[in-house]
Design a protein around this motif. Structure first.
Motif, PDB file in Angstrom:
ATOM      1  N   TYR A 198     -11.908 -12.915 -30.470  1.00 34.92           N
ATOM      2  CA  TYR A 198     -11.564 -12.634 -32.093  1.00 34.92           C
ATOM      3  C   TYR A 198     -10.974 -14.082 -32.483  1.00 34.92           C
ATOM      4  O   TYR A 198     -10.357 -14.747 -31.429  1.00 34.92           O
ATOM      5  CB  TYR A 198     -10.527 -11.591 -31.970  1.00 34.92           C
ATOM      6  N   ASN A 199     -10.977 -14.214 -33.693  1.00 39.15           N
ATOM      7  CA  ASN A 199     -10.400 -15.526 -34.378  1.00 39.15           C
ATOM      8  C   ASN A 199      -8.786 -15.351 -34.306  1.00 39.15           C
ATOM      9  O   ASN A 199      -8.167 -14.786 -35.054  1.00 39.15           O
ATOM     10  CB  ASN A 199     -10.940 -15.627 -35.712  1.00 39.15           C
ATOM     11  N   THR A 200      -8.143 -16.155 -33.546  1.00 38.16           N
ATOM     12  CA  THR A 200      -6.679 -16.111 -33.270  1.00 38.16           C
ATOM     13  C   THR A 200      -6.154 -16.522 -34.788  1.00 38.16           C
ATOM     14  O   THR A 200      -5.073 -16.007 -35.056  1.00 38.16           O
ATOM     15  CB  THR A 200      -6.244 -17.156 -32.169  1.00 38.16           C
ATOM     16  N   ASN A 201      -6.665 -17.295 -35.465  1.00 39.47           N
ATOM     17  CA  ASN A 201      -6.330 -17.665 -37.136  1.00 39.47           C
ATOM     18  C   ASN A 201      -6.237 -16.401 -38.060  1.00 39.47           C
ATOM     19  O   ASN A 201      -5.181 -16.082 -38.768  1.00 39.47           O
ATOM     20  CB  ASN A 201      -7.004 -18.772 -37.317  1.00 39.47           C
ATOM     21  N   GLU A 202      -7.339 -15.569 -37.846  1.00 38.00           N
ATOM     22  CA  GLU A 202      -7.328 -14.625 -38.569  1.00 38.00           C
ATOM     23  C   GLU A 202      -6.310 -13.135 -38.205  1.00 38.00           C
ATOM     24  O   GLU A 202      -5.986 -12.449 -39.013  1.00 38.00           O
ATOM     25  CB  GLU A 202      -8.819 -13.896 -38.633  1.00 38.00           C
ATOM     26  N   PHE A 203      -6.050 -13.284 -36.599  1.00 39.00           N
ATOM     27  CA  PHE A 203      -5.397 -12.043 -36.253  1.00 39.00           C
ATOM     28  C   PHE A 203      -4.229 -12.577 -35.265  1.00 39.00           C
ATOM     29  O   PHE A 203      -4.057 -12.665 -34.191  1.00 39.00           O
ATOM     30  CB  PHE A 203      -6.126 -11.370 -35.319  1.00 39.00           C
ATOM     31  N   PRO A 204      -3.379 -13.492 -36.073  1.00 39.64           N
ATOM     32  CA  PRO A 204      -2.221 -14.231 -35.375  1.00 39.64           C
ATOM     33  C   PRO A 204      -1.173 -13.211 -34.528  1.00 39.64           C
ATOM     34  O   PRO A 204      -0.772 -13.490 -33.584  1.00 39.64           O
ATOM     35  CB  PRO A 204      -1.394 -14.891 -36.156  1.00 39.64           C
ATOM     36  N   LYS A 205      -0.999 -11.940 -35.024  1.00 44.23           N
ATOM     37  CA  LYS A 205      -0.072 -11.011 -34.457  1.00 44.23           C
ATOM     38  C   LYS A 205      -0.791 -10.553 -33.092  1.00 44.23           C
ATOM     39  O   LYS A 205       0.143 -10.279 -32.171  1.00 44.23           O
ATOM     40  CB  LYS A 205       0.063  -9.980 -35.503  1.00 44.23           C
ATOM     41  N   GLN A 206      -2.061 -10.268 -33.035  1.00 44.32           N
ATOM     42  CA  GLN A 206      -2.873 -10.196 -32.021  1.00 44.32           C
ATOM     43  C   GLN A 206      -2.751 -11.244 -30.791  1.00 44.32           C
ATOM     44  O   GLN A 206      -2.273 -10.788 -29.623  1.00 44.32           O
ATOM     45  CB  GLN A 206      -4.150  -9.557 -32.107  1.00 44.32           C
ATOM     46  N   TRP A 207      -2.750 -12.397 -31.317  1.00 49.36           N
ATOM     47  CA  TRP A 207      -2.632 -13.468 -30.199  1.00 49.36           C
ATOM     48  C   TRP A 207      -1.255 -13.502 -29.926  1.00 49.36           C
ATOM     49  O   TRP A 207      -0.925 -14.041 -28.800  1.00 49.36           O
ATOM     50  CB  TRP A 207      -3.196 -14.707 -31.133  1.00 49.36           C
ATOM     51  N   GLN A 208      -0.285 -13.398 -30.649  1.00 51.10           N
ATOM     52  CA  GLN A 208       1.307 -13.510 -30.307  1.00 51.10           C
ATOM     53  C   GLN A 208       1.477 -12.526 -29.234  1.00 51.10           C
ATOM     54  O   GLN A 208       2.097 -12.762 -28.188  1.00 51.10           O
ATOM     55  CB  GLN A 208       2.147 -13.324 -31.360  1.00 51.10           C
ATOM     56  N   LYS A 209       0.870 -11.381 -29.312  1.00 49.14           N
ATOM     57  CA  LYS A 209       1.044 -10.355 -28.324  1.00 49.14           C
ATOM     58  C   LYS A 209       0.310 -10.839 -26.780  1.00 49.14           C
ATOM     59  O   LYS A 209       1.103 -10.741 -25.974  1.00 49.14           O
ATOM     60  CB  LYS A 209       0.416  -9.012 -28.542  1.00 49.14           C
ATOM     61  N   PHE A 210      -0.554 -11.612 -27.003  1.00 45.46           N
ATOM     62  CA  PHE A 210      -1.156 -12.162 -25.655  1.00 45.46           C
ATOM     63  C   PHE A 210      -0.300 -13.441 -25.173  1.00 45.46           C
ATOM     64  O   PHE A 210      -0.097 -13.240 -24.212  1.00 45.46           O
ATOM     65  CB  PHE A 210      -2.659 -12.834 -25.964  1.00 45.46           C
ATOM     66  N   ARG A 211       0.191 -14.274 -26.066  1.00 44.66           N
ATOM     67  CA  ARG A 211       1.278 -15.165 -25.670  1.00 44.66           C
ATOM     68  C   ARG A 211       2.486 -14.634 -24.969  1.00 44.66           C
ATOM     69  O   ARG A 211       2.745 -15.043 -23.779  1.00 44.66           O
ATOM     70  CB  ARG A 211       1.744 -15.959 -26.961  1.00 44.66           C
ATOM     71  N   ASP A 212       2.852 -13.470 -25.612  1.00 46.19           N
ATOM     72  CA  ASP A 212       4.035 -13.058 -25.155  1.00 46.19           C
ATOM     73  C   ASP A 212       3.798 -12.439 -23.516  1.00 46.19           C
ATOM     74  O   ASP A 212       4.477 -12.494 -22.941  1.00 46.19           O
ATOM     75  CB  ASP A 212       4.821 -11.742 -25.863  1.00 46.19           C
ATOM     76  N   PHE A 213       2.602 -11.701 -23.653  1.00 44.48           N
ATOM     77  CA  PHE A 213       2.122 -11.038 -22.285  1.00 44.48           C
ATOM     78  C   PHE A 213       2.010 -12.005 -21.310  1.00 44.48           C
ATOM     79  O   PHE A 213       2.614 -11.968 -20.158  1.00 44.48           O
ATOM     80  CB  PHE A 213       0.827 -10.377 -22.610  1.00 44.48           C
ATOM     81  N   THR A 214       1.451 -13.168 -21.414  1.00 45.11           N
ATOM     82  CA  THR A 214       1.341 -14.453 -20.493  1.00 45.11           C
ATOM     83  C   THR A 214       2.691 -15.055 -20.240  1.00 45.11           C
ATOM     84  O   THR A 214       2.968 -15.145 -18.904  1.00 45.11           O
ATOM     85  CB  THR A 214       0.344 -15.491 -21.416  1.00 45.11           C
ATOM     86  N   TYR A 215       3.502 -15.279 -21.216  1.00 48.42           N
ATOM     87  CA  TYR A 215       4.917 -15.658 -20.929  1.00 48.42           C
ATOM     88  C   TYR A 215       5.672 -14.731 -19.855  1.00 48.42           C
ATOM     89  O   TYR A 215       6.165 -15.074 -19.022  1.00 48.42           O
ATOM     90  CB  TYR A 215       5.529 -15.572 -22.206  1.00 48.42           C
ATOM     91  N   ASN A 216       5.714 -13.353 -20.227  1.00 53.63           N
ATOM     92  CA  ASN A 216       6.153 -12.436 -19.588  1.00 53.63           C
ATOM     93  C   ASN A 216       5.677 -12.404 -18.224  1.00 53.63           C
ATOM     94  O   ASN A 216       6.680 -12.110 -17.227  1.00 53.63           O
ATOM     95  CB  ASN A 216       6.354 -11.027 -20.109  1.00 53.63           C
ATOM     96  N   GLN A 217       4.378 -12.261 -17.859  1.00 54.35           N
ATOM     97  CA  GLN A 217       4.002 -12.250 -16.564  1.00 54.35           C
ATOM     98  C   GLN A 217       4.405 -13.577 -15.708  1.00 54.35           C
ATOM     99  O   GLN A 217       4.657 -13.440 -14.410  1.00 54.35           O
ATOM    100  CB  GLN A 217       2.332 -12.149 -16.518  1.00 54.35           C
ATOM    101  N   ILE A 218       4.291 -14.733 -16.203  1.00 58.57           N
ATOM    102  CA  ILE A 218       4.755 -15.989 -15.347  1.00 58.57           C
ATOM    103  C   ILE A 218       6.195 -15.994 -15.209  1.00 58.57           C
ATOM    104  O   ILE A 218       6.546 -16.268 -13.932  1.00 58.57           O
ATOM    105  CB  ILE A 218       4.175 -17.197 -16.349  1.00 58.57           C
ATOM    106  N   GLY A 219       6.936 -15.434 -16.227  1.00 60.19           N
ATOM    107  CA  GLY A 219       8.254 -15.245 -15.869  1.00 60.19           C
ATOM    108  C   GLY A 219       8.692 -14.159 -14.895  1.00 60.19           C
ATOM    109  O   GLY A 219       9.623 -14.560 -13.945  1.00 60.19           O
ATOM    110  N   GLU A 220       7.669 -13.243 -14.505  1.00 59.66           N
ATOM    111  CA  GLU A 220       8.302 -12.491 -13.273  1.00 59.66           C
ATOM    112  C   GLU A 220       7.679 -13.075 -12.178  1.00 59.66           C
ATOM    113  O   GLU A 220       8.579 -12.953 -11.116  1.00 59.66           O
ATOM    114  CB  GLU A 220       7.071 -11.013 -13.633  1.00 59.66           C
ATOM    115  N   ILE A 221       6.753 -13.680 -12.054  1.00 54.21           N
ATOM    116  CA  ILE A 221       6.521 -14.674 -10.967  1.00 54.21           C
ATOM    117  C   ILE A 221       7.480 -15.549 -10.671  1.00 54.21           C
ATOM    118  O   ILE A 221       7.749 -15.639  -9.149  1.00 54.21           O
ATOM    119  CB  ILE A 221       5.030 -15.271 -11.013  1.00 54.21           C
TER     120      ILE A 221
END
Length: 475
Positions: A198-221
């Motif tokens: 999906y176009n991250t510019n059109e759906f910034p909230k959805q992409w921010q969820k992925f950013r947070d998901f990635t950040y949190n998983q790396i933080g766990e490791i």
């Protein structure tokens, strides 16, 4: 294949092993880290020279080419009797079968150490999104399937512990793309290729969820798995391309790797967190030039010439990164001689293979790893903790030097299938008159002379006619 060869050529790299469509090239530039702890870690990492990268995940269950059959770019790698949606469901369902009951990380670490390896990079999560650690961000993980009841179900924890006990640096491979996450491949849309669908510019909230998901998983490791020395981020197409970057990096038909919208996971935020949790950690955001690519990572390739900046090539021992039943396997001689070339050119070498679905190392790695270990035990002085020397190659001889520059090393590679000759020679790096040359494997000096501009060495009689990958000398 020709498209990828073109990419390697324009970046100054040659194909070292095999060409395949899903490999990373290398950044054209390098930026030294400014953090003194990171620079110290980088110096320590450059001493190690030889490491292991292990790919292990759902793809291991059926000896597949890692996660790539999921991508809607490479149909020839997928079972075409199924629709794409059927195939994805079948693939995800491998999580219900993946049960590595013979998992023995202590044995893994022992085998790797005996092969002369000094650091580990382990796939905590590949592009398929299956976490090989006990993440709280998703149920799609090794600790939520048939292996869940095993005392060592959190495999990343026990792999890291076992390799640490063998004195190795620990690297966490982590895939930035996650094809299982609905924040990356949103079920609302069709899956077109390896990118967010999906176009991250059109759906910034959805992409921010992925950013947070990635950040949190790396933080766990980086919070729950002890000391981690390297954060090795794969999936360099998940980025925010700069103007003109696509044209410089990829040939036109491959521009689909970079969609017309950003996929920035906010590396400044991730790196800040990483270094708060793990001071001095090396962050390797592959192929993305800048402060978060602490060393360059050409894949399956070796530079044509020596590089002064830190770099690491990753090479496979078989065909593919994960577990495979295909042959041929690279010989110990080939790997030893390639390691000599890589080190002389200023790099480190990661040698990769995949454990079986049962959790064992495949038998085909035993012979080459044993040969490498024996050679490095006798000759490692010319490899470990060395640095580049200006005159680094003459034909089949590769040169390194000690970190203080007081001692030089020559590694003379012997053509595979032939034996040690009575006399060898090299040009360049000529010892001062009267200086001794020592054959490292025996610890004894050898007779040598200077003929015109060549160093000519007389090989001890007891070695003539024997087989070895290379002879290493110090002077």
């Amino acid at each position: 294949m020709f498209k990828k060869l073109f990419l390697f050529i324009i970046l100054g790299f040659s194909v070292g092993v095999q060409a395949q469509l899903d490999v990373h090239g290398a950044s054209a530039e390098y930026e030294y880290p400014t953090d003194p702890l990171v620079r110290e870690k980088l110096n320590q990492w450059q001493d190690l020279k030889f490491g292991v990268i292990l790919h292990w995940g759902l793809y291991s269950q059926n000896a597949m080419n890692e996660s790539w059959p999921l991508v809607n770019e490479l149909w020839k790698r997928r079972d075409t009797t199924k629709t794409y949606e059927e195939y994805k469901k079948w693939y995800w369902d491998q999580s219900k079968k993946f049960n590595p009951v013979k998992f023995n990380p202590e044995k893994w670490a022992e085998i790797s150490k005996n092969a002369g390896m000094k650091y580990l990079v382990f796939t905590t999560k590949h592009h398929e999104g299956f976490s090989m650690f006990d993440t709280k961000e998703s149920d799609f993980k090794i600790t939520n399937g048939p292996f869940a009841a095993n005392p060592k179900a959190d495999v990343t924890k026990y792999i890291f512990e076992a390799y640490r006990k063998q004195g190795m640096m620990i690297g966490a491979y982590f895939s930035k793309p996650d094809w299982h996450s609905e924040y990356f491949w949103w079920p609302r849309f069709a899956t077109v290729n390896r990118n967010a669908n999906y176009n991250t510019n059109e759906f910034p909230k959805q992409w921010q969820k992925f950013r947070d998901f990635t950040y949190n998983q790396i933080g766990e490791i980086l919070s729950d798995y002890g000391k981690v020395d390297i954060l090795w981020l794969d999936g360099g197409w998940v980025r925010n391309p700069q103007p003109g970057e696509m044209e410089k990096a990829y040939v036109p038909s491959n521009k689909s790797y970079y969609p017309p919208y950003p996929q920035d996971v906010d590396m400044p935020r991730i790196a800040k967190m990483a270094r708060e949790k793990q001071p001095g950690i090396l962050v390797v955001d592959r192929t993305i030039h800048g402060p978060y690519e602490n060393y360059r990572t050409p894949e399956l390739t070796i530079p044509k010439t020596q590089l002064k900046d830190p770099w690491e090539t990753c090479l496979t021992i078989a065909k593919g990164w994960g577990y495979t039943k295909k042959t041929p396997i690279k010989s110990g001689t080939w790997i030893i001689q390639t390691l000599a070339e890589v080190v002389a050119k200023g790099g480190n070498m990661l040698l990769g293979w995949g454990p079986t679905p049962e959790g064992e190392f495949p038998e085909y790695i035993n012979k080459p790893l044993e040969e490498i270990g024996v050679w490095l035990k006798a000759n490692g002085e010319a490899i470990y903790s060395t640095r580049i020397t200006e005159n680094y190659n003459d034909g089949s001889t590769w040169f390194t030097q000690s970190k203080d520059g007081k001692k030089k090393y020559a590694i003379f590679c012997i053509t595979e299938g032939t034996t040690i000759p009575a006399v060898i020679e090299w040009k360049g790096n000529i010892p001062e008159k009267g200086k001794k040359i020592k054959l490292i494997s025996t610890g004894k000096n050898v007779n040598w002379k200077l003929e015109k501009d060549a160093v000519v060495i007389e090989i001890p009689k007891e070695l003539i006619g024997k087989q070895t990958a290379a002879l290493a000398f110090s002077f």
